[in-house]
Motif scaffolding. Structure first.
Motif, PDB file in Angstrom:
ATOM      1  N   THR A   1      16.329  -2.491   6.098  1.00  0.00           N
ATOM      2  CA  THR A   1      15.327  -1.844   5.242  1.00  0.00           C
ATOM      3  C   THR A   1      16.015  -0.843   4.311  1.00  0.00           C
ATOM      4  OG1 THR A   1      13.770  -2.067   7.055  1.00  0.00           O
ATOM      5  CG2 THR A   1      13.110  -0.613   5.264  1.00  0.00           C
ATOM      6  N   ALA A   2      16.969  -0.097   4.854  1.00  0.00           N
ATOM      7  CA  ALA A   2      17.682   0.893   4.030  1.00  0.00           C
ATOM      8  C   ALA A   2      18.482   0.196   2.928  1.00  0.00           C
ATOM      9  CB  ALA A   2      18.590   1.751   4.907  1.00  0.00           C
ATOM     10  N   LEU A   3      19.080  -0.950   3.244  1.00  0.00           N
ATOM     11  CA  LEU A   3      19.825  -1.694   2.220  1.00  0.00           C
ATOM     12  C   LEU A   3      18.893  -2.171   1.112  1.00  0.00           C
ATOM     13  CD1 LEU A   3      22.257  -3.865   4.376  1.00  0.00           C
ATOM     14  CD2 LEU A   3      22.890  -2.035   2.790  1.00  0.00           C
ATOM     15  N   ALA A   4      17.726  -2.684   1.508  1.00  0.00           N
ATOM     16  CA  ALA A   4      16.757  -3.146   0.498  1.00  0.00           C
ATOM     17  C   ALA A   4      16.344  -1.962  -0.387  1.00  0.00           C
ATOM     18  CB  ALA A   4      15.535  -3.752   1.184  1.00  0.00           C
ATOM     19  N   GLU A   5      16.115  -0.817   0.238  1.00  0.00           N
ATOM     20  CA  GLU A   5      15.727   0.363  -0.555  1.00  0.00           C
ATOM     21  C   GLU A   5      16.841   0.745  -1.515  1.00  0.00           C
ATOM     22  OE1 GLU A   5      14.588   3.204   2.475  1.00  0.00           O
ATOM     23  OE2 GLU A   5      12.470   2.747   2.104  1.00  0.00           O
ATOM     24  N   SER A   6      18.092   0.681  -1.041  1.00  0.00           N
ATOM     25  CA  SER A   6      19.162   1.093  -1.951  1.00  0.00           C
ATOM     26  C   SER A   6      19.344   0.065  -3.064  1.00  0.00           C
ATOM     27  CB  SER A   6      20.452   1.429  -1.205  1.00  0.00           C
ATOM     28  OG  SER A   6      21.056   0.259  -0.754  1.00  0.00           O
ATOM     29  N   SER A   7      19.034  -1.216  -2.797  1.00  0.00           N
ATOM     30  CA  SER A   7      19.140  -2.225  -3.876  1.00  0.00           C
ATOM     31  C   SER A   7      18.154  -1.899  -4.993  1.00  0.00           C
ATOM     32  CB  SER A   7      18.874  -3.636  -3.339  1.00  0.00           C
ATOM     33  OG  SER A   7      17.485  -3.875  -3.207  1.00  0.00           O
ATOM     34  N   ALA A   8      17.053  -1.241  -4.650  1.00  0.00           N
ATOM     35  CA  ALA A   8      16.020  -0.929  -5.643  1.00  0.00           C
ATOM     36  C   ALA A   8      16.070   0.531  -6.079  1.00  0.00           C
ATOM     37  CB  ALA A   8      14.642  -1.245  -5.062  1.00  0.00           C
ATOM     38  N   GLY A   9      16.958   1.307  -5.477  1.00  0.00           N
ATOM     39  CA  GLY A   9      17.086   2.718  -5.845  1.00  0.00           C
ATOM     40  C   GLY A   9      15.850   3.541  -5.506  1.00  0.00           C
ATOM     41  N   VAL A  10      15.179   3.207  -4.412  1.00  0.00           N
ATOM     42  CA  VAL A  10      13.940   3.946  -4.088  1.00  0.00           C
ATOM     43  C   VAL A  10      14.063   4.747  -2.788  1.00  0.00           C
ATOM     44  CG1 VAL A  10      12.488   2.247  -5.265  1.00  0.00           C
ATOM     45  CG2 VAL A  10      12.833   2.048  -2.811  1.00  0.00           C
ATOM     46  N   GLU A  11      15.307   5.048  -2.384  1.00  0.00           N
ATOM     47  CA  GLU A  11      15.457   5.745  -1.095  1.00  0.00           C
ATOM     48  C   GLU A  11      14.580   6.998  -1.026  1.00  0.00           C
ATOM     49  OE1 GLU A  11      18.038   4.704  -3.010  1.00  0.00           O
ATOM     50  OE2 GLU A  11      19.843   4.402  -1.802  1.00  0.00           O
ATOM     51  N   GLN A  12      14.466   7.676  -2.148  1.00  0.00           N
ATOM     52  CA  GLN A  12      13.719   8.935  -2.133  1.00  0.00           C
ATOM     53  C   GLN A  12      12.291   8.759  -2.653  1.00  0.00           C
ATOM     54  OE1 GLN A  12      15.399  11.552  -0.916  1.00  0.00           O
ATOM     55  NE2 GLN A  12      17.216  10.247  -0.780  1.00  0.00           N
ATOM     56  N   GLY A  13      11.968   7.606  -3.182  1.00  0.00           N
ATOM     57  CA  GLY A  13      10.704   7.499  -3.918  1.00  0.00           C
ATOM     58  C   GLY A  13       9.792   6.422  -3.380  1.00  0.00           C
ATOM     59  N   PRO A  14       8.640   6.259  -4.017  1.00  0.00           N
ATOM     60  CA  PRO A  14       7.698   5.232  -3.553  1.00  0.00           C
ATOM     61  C   PRO A  14       8.191   3.834  -3.911  1.00  0.00           C
ATOM     62  CG  PRO A  14       6.907   6.249  -5.570  1.00  0.00           C
ATOM     63  CD  PRO A  14       8.199   6.947  -5.222  1.00  0.00           C
ATOM     64  N   TRP A  15       7.741   2.874  -3.140  1.00  0.00           N
ATOM     65  CA  TRP A  15       8.100   1.479  -3.436  1.00  0.00           C
ATOM     66  C   TRP A  15       7.228   0.970  -4.588  1.00  0.00           C
ATOM     67  CZ3 TRP A  15       9.740  -2.377   0.778  1.00  0.00           C
ATOM     68  CH2 TRP A  15      10.645  -1.777   1.668  1.00  0.00           C
ATOM     69  N   PRO A  16       7.779   0.110  -5.438  1.00  0.00           N
ATOM     70  CA  PRO A  16       6.928  -0.461  -6.489  1.00  0.00           C
ATOM     71  C   PRO A  16       5.850  -1.356  -5.881  1.00  0.00           C
ATOM     72  CG  PRO A  16       9.143  -1.431  -6.516  1.00  0.00           C
ATOM     73  CD  PRO A  16       9.164  -0.362  -5.477  1.00  0.00           C
ATOM     74  N   PRO A  17       4.679  -1.442  -6.529  1.00  0.00           N
ATOM     75  CA  PRO A  17       3.611  -2.252  -5.931  1.00  0.00           C
ATOM     76  C   PRO A  17       3.922  -3.751  -5.991  1.00  0.00           C
ATOM     77  CG  PRO A  17       2.956  -1.440  -8.094  1.00  0.00           C
ATOM     78  CD  PRO A  17       4.289  -0.813  -7.789  1.00  0.00           C
ATOM     79  N   ALA A  18       3.447  -4.474  -4.966  1.00  0.00           N
ATOM     80  CA  ALA A  18       3.597  -5.938  -4.961  1.00  0.00           C
ATOM     81  C   ALA A  18       2.687  -6.516  -6.038  1.00  0.00           C
ATOM     82  CB  ALA A  18       3.222  -6.489  -3.597  1.00  0.00           C
ATOM     83  N   LEU A  19       3.199  -7.474  -6.791  1.00  0.00           N
ATOM     84  CA  LEU A  19       2.420  -8.114  -7.849  1.00  0.00           C
ATOM     85  C   LEU A  19       2.030  -9.507  -7.390  1.00  0.00           C
ATOM     86  CD1 LEU A  19       4.668  -7.043 -10.874  1.00  0.00           C
ATOM     87  CD2 LEU A  19       2.687  -5.842  -9.890  1.00  0.00           C
ATOM     88  N   VAL A  20       1.092 -10.098  -8.099  1.00  0.00           N
ATOM     89  CA  VAL A  20       0.709 -11.479  -7.795  1.00  0.00           C
ATOM     90  C   VAL A  20       0.827 -12.300  -9.073  1.00  0.00           C
ATOM     91  CG1 VAL A  20      -0.802 -10.919  -5.878  1.00  0.00           C
ATOM     92  CG2 VAL A  20      -1.761 -11.018  -8.162  1.00  0.00           C
ATOM     93  N   ARG A  21       1.032 -13.615  -8.872  1.00  0.00           N
ATOM     94  CA  ARG A  21       1.176 -14.495 -10.035  1.00  0.00           C
ATOM     95  C   ARG A  21      -0.154 -14.646 -10.740  1.00  0.00           C
ATOM     96  NH1 ARG A  21       4.030 -19.744  -7.789  1.00  0.00           N
ATOM     97  NH2 ARG A  21       5.330 -18.520  -6.405  1.00  0.00           N
TER      98      ARG A  21
END
Ligand SMILES: O=C(O)CCC(=O)C(=O)O
Ligand SMILES: [Fe+2]
Length: 263
Positions: free
Chosen positions: A58-78
Motif C-alpha cells: 500500500t505504501a509503494l502504491a501511495e508513493s507511486s502516486a505521490g499521495v503519502e501525505q494527502g488524499p487519494w484521487p477519486p475512482a472514476l468510471v468509464r
C-alpha cells in the motif's frame, strides 16, 4: 499511460515463497443464498501476502502516486466520453499503479496454490460458438488498481467488463478479476466494519459476502457475476484489483490431407 518509475526499496520484496502453503477455497454456491450461480468461477486464497507485506505494498502504491501525505484521487468510471466521477455509483479513492514486476510477483504467490494454474490455464470452452482456437493464460495485468474506501464509501452493484487489446500478432483479453485485500475486517482482528465484496442475485435481494482479510485474494470470472463493494461502516478498506489476461491462440491450420489412392 505508464506510472512513474519508483524504486522498490527492498529488491527482494514479494520474491520469497508465501509464508504458508496456499490452497483454493471455491465459493460453494449451492450452499449459499445464490445457488443459481453454481457454474460460475469464484474462489478465495488466504495468506497470499502477510499483513506487513500488505502495508508495504500500500505504501509503494501511495508513493507511486505521490499521495503519502494527502488524499487519494477519486475512482472514476468509464463514461461515453472518457472517465467520469460518479460518486453516487462508485465512491472511493483509487491509485492506478502499473508495474508488471510487482503484479507478476503477486501472481507467483497465488500460483503456488494447489491447482490454481490448471484452473486458470485456459478459458473454458464456450459451447454453441464455433471456436478455432482457445484463450490461454498469459499473465496478470500490470494495471493494479488500489482502492481505498473510508466510512460511507462503496461501489454499487456491477459486473466487471473485460479489458481487451491487440498487437500485430495477437489478441489479448481479461476474463477474471483478481482482488487482493490489504487490510482486515473486524472479524479478522482489524478495524474495518462493512466493506465486504458481495455477490448479488440478479434481483439484488440475495447476497454472498466475502469479508476482507489482509493478504487474501478473491478471483472470480468477469461474466455474469453481479457484485458490489458494500458500504464501509467503520474504519478504512484497502484492496488492490487487477485482472487475469489471456492470449488467443488459434488452432493450427489442418495440413492439406495427403491424397491417397484407393486401389
Ligand atoms: O471493493 C470491492 O470489494 C469491489 C471492487 C470491485 O468490484 C471492482 O474494482 O471492480
Ligand atoms: Fe467489480
Amino acid at each position: 499511460m505508464s506510472s512513474p518509475h519508483i524504486d522498490i526499496p527492498d529488491p527482494s520484496f514479494l520474491t520469497s515463497p508465501p509464508p504458508f502453503p496456499l490452497s483454493i477455497t471455491p465459493i460453494d454456491w449451492a450452499s449459499t443464498q445464490i445457488p443459481e450461480y453454481t457454474d460460475r468461477a469464484a474462489f478465495t486464497i488466504a495468506n497470499v501476502l502477510t499483513p506487513a507485506e500488505c502495508a508495504q505494498l500500500t505504501a509503494l502504491a501511495e508513493s507511486s502516486a505521490g499521495v503519502e501525505q494527502g488524499p487519494w484521487p477519486p475512482a472514476l468510471v468509464r463514461g461515453p466520453g472518457g472517465e467520469v466521477h460518479r460518486p453516487g455509483y462508485r465512491n472511493s479513492g483509487r491509485i492506478i499503479w502499473r508495474n508488471q514486476t510487482i503484479a507478476d510477483r503477486i501472481w507467483a504467490r497465488c500460483a503456488s496454490a494447489d491447482g490454481l494454474q490448471e484452473r486458470l490455464a485456459v478459458v473454458p470452452q464456450d459451447y454453441g460458438r464455433v471456436r478455432r482456437g482457445e484463450w490461454r493464460f498469459r499473465r496478470v495485468n500490470d494495471r493494479m488498481s488500489f482502492l481505498r474506501y473510508t466510512a460511507g464509501q462503496y461501489f454499487q452493484p456491477h459486473t466487471d467488463g473485460p479489458y481487451c487489446y491487440e498487437t500485430d500478432e495477437s489478441r489479448f483479453q481479461t476474463f477474471y478479476t483478481l482482488q487482493l485485500y490489504l487490510g482486515d475486517s473486524a472479524a479478522g482482528g482489524g478495524g474495518l466494519v462493512g466493506g465486504e465484496t458481495s455477490f448479488l442475485s440478479l434481483d439484488r435481494k440475495r447476497r454472498v459476502d466475502v469479508e476482507p482479510r489482509a493478504g487474501s485474494v478473491l478471483i472470480f470470472q468477469h461474466e455474469n457475476l453481479l457484485h458490489e463493494g458494500a458500504e464501509v461502516k467503520e474504519g478504512v478498506k484497502f484492496a488492490m484489483r487487477t485482472d487475469v489476461l489471456y492470449e488467443w491462440v488459434a488452432d493450427e491450420k489442418p495440413k492439406n490431407a495427403k491424397r491417397t489412392r484407393k486401389f
